[in-house]
Structures are given as structure tokens and as C-alpha cells.
Design a protein around this motif. Structure first.
Motif, PDB file in Angstrom:
ATOM      1  N   LEU A  59       0.833  -1.207   0.000  1.00 28.94           N
ATOM      2  CA  LEU A  59       0.000   0.000   0.000  1.00 28.94           C
ATOM      3  C   LEU A  59       0.868   1.257   0.000  1.00 28.94           C
ATOM      4  CD1 LEU A  59      -2.778  -1.115   2.503  1.00 28.94           C
ATOM      5  CD2 LEU A  59      -3.143  -0.451   0.118  1.00 28.94           C
ATOM      6  N   LYS A  60       1.928   1.237   0.776  1.00 23.68           N
ATOM      7  CA  LYS A  60       2.832   2.392   0.807  1.00 23.68           C
ATOM      8  C   LYS A  60       3.454   2.619  -0.571  1.00 23.68           C
ATOM      9  CE  LYS A  60       4.070   2.287   5.712  1.00 23.68           C
ATOM     10  NZ  LYS A  60       5.155   2.049   6.705  1.00 23.68           N
ATOM     11  N   TYR A  61       3.821   1.526  -1.220  1.00 19.26           N
ATOM     12  CA  TYR A  61       4.368   1.616  -2.576  1.00 19.26           C
ATOM     13  C   TYR A  61       3.378   2.320  -3.497  1.00 19.26           C
ATOM     14  CZ  TYR A  61       5.804  -0.051  -7.223  1.00 19.26           C
ATOM     15  OH  TYR A  61       6.159  -0.127  -8.548  1.00 19.26           O
ATOM     16  N   ALA A  62       2.097   1.951  -3.388  1.00 22.97           N
ATOM     17  CA  ALA A  62       1.069   2.529  -4.260  1.00 22.97           C
ATOM     18  C   ALA A  62       0.774   3.978  -3.891  1.00 22.97           C
ATOM     19  CB  ALA A  62      -0.207   1.697  -4.173  1.00 22.97           C
ATOM     20  N   LEU A  63       0.655   4.256  -2.605  1.00 12.38           N
ATOM     21  CA  LEU A  63       0.305   5.609  -2.158  1.00 12.38           C
ATOM     22  C   LEU A  63       1.409   6.611  -2.487  1.00 12.38           C
ATOM     23  CD1 LEU A  63      -1.286   4.806   1.327  1.00 12.38           C
ATOM     24  CD2 LEU A  63      -2.477   5.472  -0.762  1.00 12.38           C
ATOM     25  N   GLU A  64       2.642   6.167  -2.468  1.00 14.02           N
ATOM     26  CA  GLU A  64       3.754   7.063  -2.796  1.00 14.02           C
ATOM     27  C   GLU A  64       3.737   7.472  -4.264  1.00 14.02           C
ATOM     28  OE1 GLU A  64       7.087   4.731  -1.691  1.00 14.02           O
ATOM     29  OE2 GLU A  64       6.823   5.056   0.469  1.00 14.02           O
ATOM     30  N   ARG A  65       3.161   6.634  -5.122  1.00 12.35           N
ATOM     31  CA  ARG A  65       3.260   6.838  -6.569  1.00 12.35           C
ATOM     32  C   ARG A  65       1.979   7.341  -7.237  1.00 12.35           C
ATOM     33  NH1 ARG A  65       6.715   3.382  -4.704  1.00 12.35           N
ATOM     34  NH2 ARG A  65       8.743   3.022  -5.711  1.00 12.35           N
ATOM     35  N   VAL A  66       0.858   7.241  -6.558  1.00 12.98           N
ATOM     36  CA  VAL A  66      -0.398   7.649  -7.179  1.00 12.98           C
ATOM     37  C   VAL A  66      -0.457   9.161  -7.350  1.00 12.98           C
ATOM     38  CG1 VAL A  66      -1.672   7.845  -4.993  1.00 12.98           C
ATOM     39  CG2 VAL A  66      -2.907   7.338  -7.119  1.00 12.98           C
ATOM     40  N   ASP A  67      -1.059   9.597  -8.440  1.00 18.70           N
ATOM     41  CA  ASP A  67      -1.276  11.028  -8.680  1.00 18.70           C
ATOM     42  C   ASP A  67      -2.560  11.428  -7.959  1.00 18.70           C
ATOM     43  OD1 ASP A  67      -1.735  13.575  -9.578  1.00 18.70           O
ATOM     44  OD2 ASP A  67      -1.454  13.122 -11.705  1.00 18.70           O
ATOM     45  N   ALA A  68      -2.410  12.100  -6.817  1.00 18.78           N
ATOM     46  CA  ALA A  68      -3.557  12.447  -5.978  1.00 18.78           C
ATOM     47  C   ALA A  68      -4.416  13.556  -6.564  1.00 18.78           C
ATOM     48  CB  ALA A  68      -3.082  12.852  -4.579  1.00 18.78           C
ATOM     49  N   ASN A  69      -4.024  14.100  -7.702  1.00 20.24           N
ATOM     50  CA  ASN A  69      -4.825  15.140  -8.361  1.00 20.24           C
ATOM     51  C   ASN A  69      -5.762  14.563  -9.417  1.00 20.24           C
ATOM     52  OD1 ASN A  69      -3.667  17.423  -6.971  1.00 20.24           O
ATOM     53  ND2 ASN A  69      -1.797  17.081  -8.163  1.00 20.24           N
ATOM     54  N   ARG A  70      -5.683  13.264  -9.620  1.00 26.11           N
ATOM     55  CA  ARG A  70      -6.586  12.594 -10.551  1.00 26.11           C
ATOM     56  C   ARG A  70      -7.976  12.472  -9.937  1.00 26.11           C
ATOM     57  NH1 ARG A  70      -4.799  11.169 -15.867  1.00 26.11           N
ATOM     58  NH2 ARG A  70      -2.537  10.954 -15.801  1.00 26.11           N
ATOM     59  N   SER A  71      -8.912  11.925 -10.702  1.00 27.02           N
ATOM     60  CA  SER A  71     -10.253  11.711 -10.169  1.00 27.02           C
ATOM     61  C   SER A  71     -10.219  10.604  -9.127  1.00 27.02           C
ATOM     62  CB  SER A  71     -11.225  11.329 -11.288  1.00 27.02           C
ATOM     63  OG  SER A  71     -10.929  10.027 -11.778  1.00 27.02           O
ATOM     64  N   GLU A  72     -11.234  10.581  -8.269  1.00 25.93           N
ATOM     65  CA  GLU A  72     -11.291   9.572  -7.213  1.00 25.93           C
ATOM     66  C   GLU A  72     -11.261   8.165  -7.799  1.00 25.93           C
ATOM     67  OE1 GLU A  72     -14.929   8.353  -4.553  1.00 25.93           O
ATOM     68  OE2 GLU A  72     -13.964  10.108  -3.642  1.00 25.93           O
ATOM     69  N   ARG A  73     -11.984   7.968  -8.883  1.00 29.99           N
ATOM     70  CA  ARG A  73     -12.042   6.663  -9.535  1.00 29.99           C
ATOM     71  C   ARG A  73     -10.673   6.231 -10.049  1.00 29.99           C
ATOM     72  NH1 ARG A  73     -16.331   3.875 -12.001  1.00 29.99           N
ATOM     73  NH2 ARG A  73     -15.690   2.406 -13.635  1.00 29.99           N
ATOM     74  N   GLU A  74      -9.962   7.180 -10.677  1.00 34.50           N
ATOM     75  CA  GLU A  74      -8.634   6.874 -11.217  1.00 34.50           C
ATOM     76  C   GLU A  74      -7.640   6.580 -10.099  1.00 34.50           C
ATOM     77  OE1 GLU A  74      -8.184   9.341 -15.357  1.00 34.50           O
ATOM     78  OE2 GLU A  74      -8.353  10.525 -13.515  1.00 34.50           O
ATOM     79  N   ILE A  75      -7.758   7.322  -9.002  1.00 33.02           N
ATOM     80  CA  ILE A  75      -6.858   7.122  -7.866  1.00 33.02           C
ATOM     81  C   ILE A  75      -7.043   5.732  -7.285  1.00 33.02           C
ATOM     82  CG2 ILE A  75      -6.424   7.817  -5.467  1.00 33.02           C
ATOM     83  CD1 ILE A  75      -6.961  10.724  -6.383  1.00 33.02           C
ATOM     84  N   VAL A  76      -8.299   5.345  -7.055  1.00 31.30           N
ATOM     85  CA  VAL A  76      -8.589   4.024  -6.492  1.00 31.30           C
ATOM     86  C   VAL A  76      -8.094   2.926  -7.426  1.00 31.30           C
ATOM     87  CG1 VAL A  76     -10.459   2.418  -5.943  1.00 31.30           C
ATOM     88  CG2 VAL A  76     -10.518   4.757  -5.060  1.00 31.30           C
ATOM     89  N   ARG A  77      -8.347   3.101  -8.721  1.00 37.60           N
ATOM     90  CA  ARG A  77      -7.940   2.089  -9.696  1.00 37.60           C
ATOM     91  C   ARG A  77      -6.417   1.924  -9.690  1.00 37.60           C
ATOM     92  NH1 ARG A  77      -9.952   3.792 -15.090  1.00 37.60           N
ATOM     93  NH2 ARG A  77     -11.968   3.093 -14.281  1.00 37.60           N
ATOM     94  N   TYR A  78      -5.691   3.034  -9.646  1.00 34.20           N
ATOM     95  CA  TYR A  78      -4.233   2.957  -9.643  1.00 34.20           C
ATOM     96  C   TYR A  78      -3.720   2.287  -8.368  1.00 34.20           C
ATOM     97  CZ  TYR A  78       0.680   4.123  -9.624  1.00 34.20           C
ATOM     98  OH  TYR A  78       2.041   4.021  -9.569  1.00 34.20           O
ATOM     99  N   ILE A  79      -4.272   2.693  -7.224  1.00 37.64           N
ATOM    100  CA  ILE A  79      -3.826   2.117  -5.946  1.00 37.64           C
ATOM    101  C   ILE A  79      -4.059   0.615  -5.933  1.00 37.64           C
ATOM    102  CG2 ILE A  79      -4.283   2.025  -3.462  1.00 37.64           C
ATOM    103  CD1 ILE A  79      -4.861   5.023  -3.566  1.00 37.64           C
ATOM    104  N   ASN A  80      -5.214   0.188  -6.412  1.00 37.44           N
ATOM    105  CA  ASN A  80      -5.515  -1.246  -6.427  1.00 37.44           C
ATOM    106  C   ASN A  80      -4.544  -2.015  -7.315  1.00 37.44           C
ATOM    107  OD1 ASN A  80      -7.654  -1.014  -4.657  1.00 37.44           O
ATOM    108  ND2 ASN A  80      -9.210  -0.888  -6.248  1.00 37.44           N
TER     109      ASN A  80
END
Length: 286
Positions: free
Chosen positions: A152-173
Motif C-alpha cells: 500500500l505504501k508503494y502505491a500511495l507514494e506513486r499515485v497522482d492524488a490530483n486525478r479523479s477519485e475513480r482513477e486514484i482508487v484504480r491505480y492504488i488497487n
């Protein structure tokens, strides 16, 4: 604070509220979700995917226990409460329900010698006491949490938090799954057989297995020259294993290390084709 805000705080300062939100959401009973797979909080989609990463281990509970964590429907808190309610109605005329339990609790505590079992069933129904299913699920989560948290830390460090909520969740998953599976298969080998592939943990079963795929081989029936060749190959295998040169070996479906003729031929100073023919003739004899 929203989940997206928590992600931004994690990226800015290392604050772990986002991870805590996901871990808390993993306690939700997705099996009995009244809204199916539609959730009102984005972290619940991430938590659900994290649980799916553990689905093999959680399935062990599912198939050895009932959804209540016990062995049959008769062990469920609803069934136990219903059995008590039917008996109490026959004995006292009281029509006991989950809704009016507290109204009759004091009297029943003095009347029933097994009241504690009734109370435990009631508490599990209303969620005040965890079911065995819930306790075992949490135990499995805790056992695997270090690897999940790192993913999860790996994903949270790399996700673009300015994207849409849907895109953020999809990337983190997606990123969490990739990072988690990488740790699970670290040190394992992928083996293909009959058009399918699987990951196996490499094992050293000895030089004879590495040559023939079986450790129960009697080389006493071979000629002196053939035994000498097997001895020379075995010495190479043992030295390679002791010195950690395992990349030069294949792995079979059982996970056992197997020689690659080209590597052994180079060590022996032979042509690969000659070594392959020699081993082939020996295998026919055995």
C-alpha cells in the motif's frame, strides 16, 4: 478528513492516516454488504481489493467453517437465539426478539442457567461481540499485514492524488496488487507445463534428482565410464549449489532443481549434443 486528503498528507509528510483508513475498512463485512459492491467511501474499494489478495487464505475459513465462523447453520448466532426464543416462549409465554431482548434481559438472567449463551448470541447478532469468522479473518489479515502495508505504501507514494477519485482508487488497487504479489513470489520460479504456468518454490533434492528428475536411481547398473560421468556431473552440481550458482539450473513442476545440459557441458568441456546423448543412453538403462 477524506481518503484523498489523507493520501496527499501521506505524500507530503508521511502521515499514515490513509493506511489506517484502509485497515479499518478491511473490518467491514463485505460478504453481507447491503449495497453489494457499491460503497460510499473510496478506501472501502481499496480495502476490498486487499481482502481479495488474501482470498486463498480467507477461502480456507470459508470452506472449513460457516459464514459465522462455526461448523453449520445451527451454530450461527441467529439460530442459537431463535432456539432460545422458542424455548422461552414455551416456558414463560414471552415472545423474545432481538429488538426486545434488553427489556427481558434482567428476568432471563435470573431464570436461565444458560443465559450467558443467549447473551453471547444476541451480542454477535448486533455486532457487539465479534463472530469467530471475524476473529479468524482479522488473524489472517494481521499475519499478512506487513506485506500488505508495504504494498500500500508503494502505491500511495506513486499515485497522482490530483486525478479523479475513480482513477486514484484504480491505480492504488493495481499498484498494490503488483507490489504484494512481487513479495509473495520473491525467490520462486515460474514453471510452464501443458500450456499452463505456476509458481513453485525451488528445492534441492540432490545431484541425482537434478540429472534424472528422481532421487531413487540406482547407478550400480551402469558401466564404469557412465558412472564416472555421473560422478563428475554430480560434483559440478554440488559445487554450484554450495556456491549459490542456482540461476544456471532449471526447476521442474515439483520445484526440484534440474540441470541445463549446456551449462554442465561447458563445465565438463564437452559439446552439449554429446552430453545430451550420453545422458539419454544412461536414462534408457535406468
Amino acid at each position: 478528513m477524506s481518503f484523498i486528503e489523507a493520501i496527499k498528507r501521506y505524500q507530503e509528510s508521511g502521515d499514515t492516516d490513509a493506511i489506517k483508513m484502509i485497515r479499518e475498512a478491511m473490518n467491514y463485512d463485505y460478504l453481507h454488504s447491503p449495497t453489494g459492491l457499491t460503497f460510499d467511501k473510496p478506501e472501502m474499494y481499496v480495502a476490498f481489493r486487499c481482502l481479495r489478495l488474501l482470498r486463498g487464505r480467507l477461502a480456507t475459513i470459508k470452506y472449513t467453517l460457516s459464514e459465522h465462523g462455526l461448523h453449520s447453520r445451527r451454530d450461527s448466532p441467529e439460530y442459537i437465539f431463535g432456539e432460545f426464543a422458542a424455548a422461552i416462549k414455551g416456558w414463560t409465554g414471552i415472545e423474545l426478539t432481538v429488538e426486545n431482548f434488553q427489556e427481558h434481559e434482567k428476568y432471563l438472567a435470573s431464570y436461565l442457567p444458560t443465559f450467558v449463551d443467549l447473551r453471547h448470541a444476541y451480542e454477535r447478532i448486533i455486532g457487539a461481540r465479534p463472530t469467530i469468522w471475524h476473529m479468524l479473518t482479522n488473524e489472517i489479515i494481521e499475519e499478512n499485514w506487513p506485506e500488505l502495508e508495504a504494498a500500500l505504501k508503494y502505491a500511495l507514494e506513486r499515485v497522482d492524488a490530483n486525478r479523479s477519485e475513480r482513477e486514484i482508487v484504480r491505480y492504488i488497487n493495481r499498484a498494490t496488487r503488483t507490489a504484494y504479489l512481487r513479495t509473495q513470489f520473491e525467490g520462486m520460479r515460474r514453471v510452464r507445463r501443458d500450456g499452463q504456468s505456476r509458481y513453485v518454490e525451488p528445492k534441492y533434492y540432490g545431484p541425482i534428482y537434478a540429472i534424472f528428475g528422481s532421487a531413487s536411481i540406482d547407478i550400480g547398473r551402469l558401466s564404469g565410464r557412465q558412472r564416472q560421468l555421473i560422478h563428475r556431473i554430480s560434483e559440478i552440481i554440488k559445487k554450484d549449489y554450495e556456491e549459490g550458482r542456482i540461476e544456471a539450473y532449471a526447476v521442474d513442476i515439483k520445484g526440484g532443481y534440474r540441470i541445463i545440459n549446456r551449462h554442465i557441458a561447458e563445465k565438463l568441456g564437452m559439446h552439449e549434443a554429446s552430453l545430451s546423448r550420453a545422458i539419454g543412453r544412461i536414462s534408457v538403462k535406468l
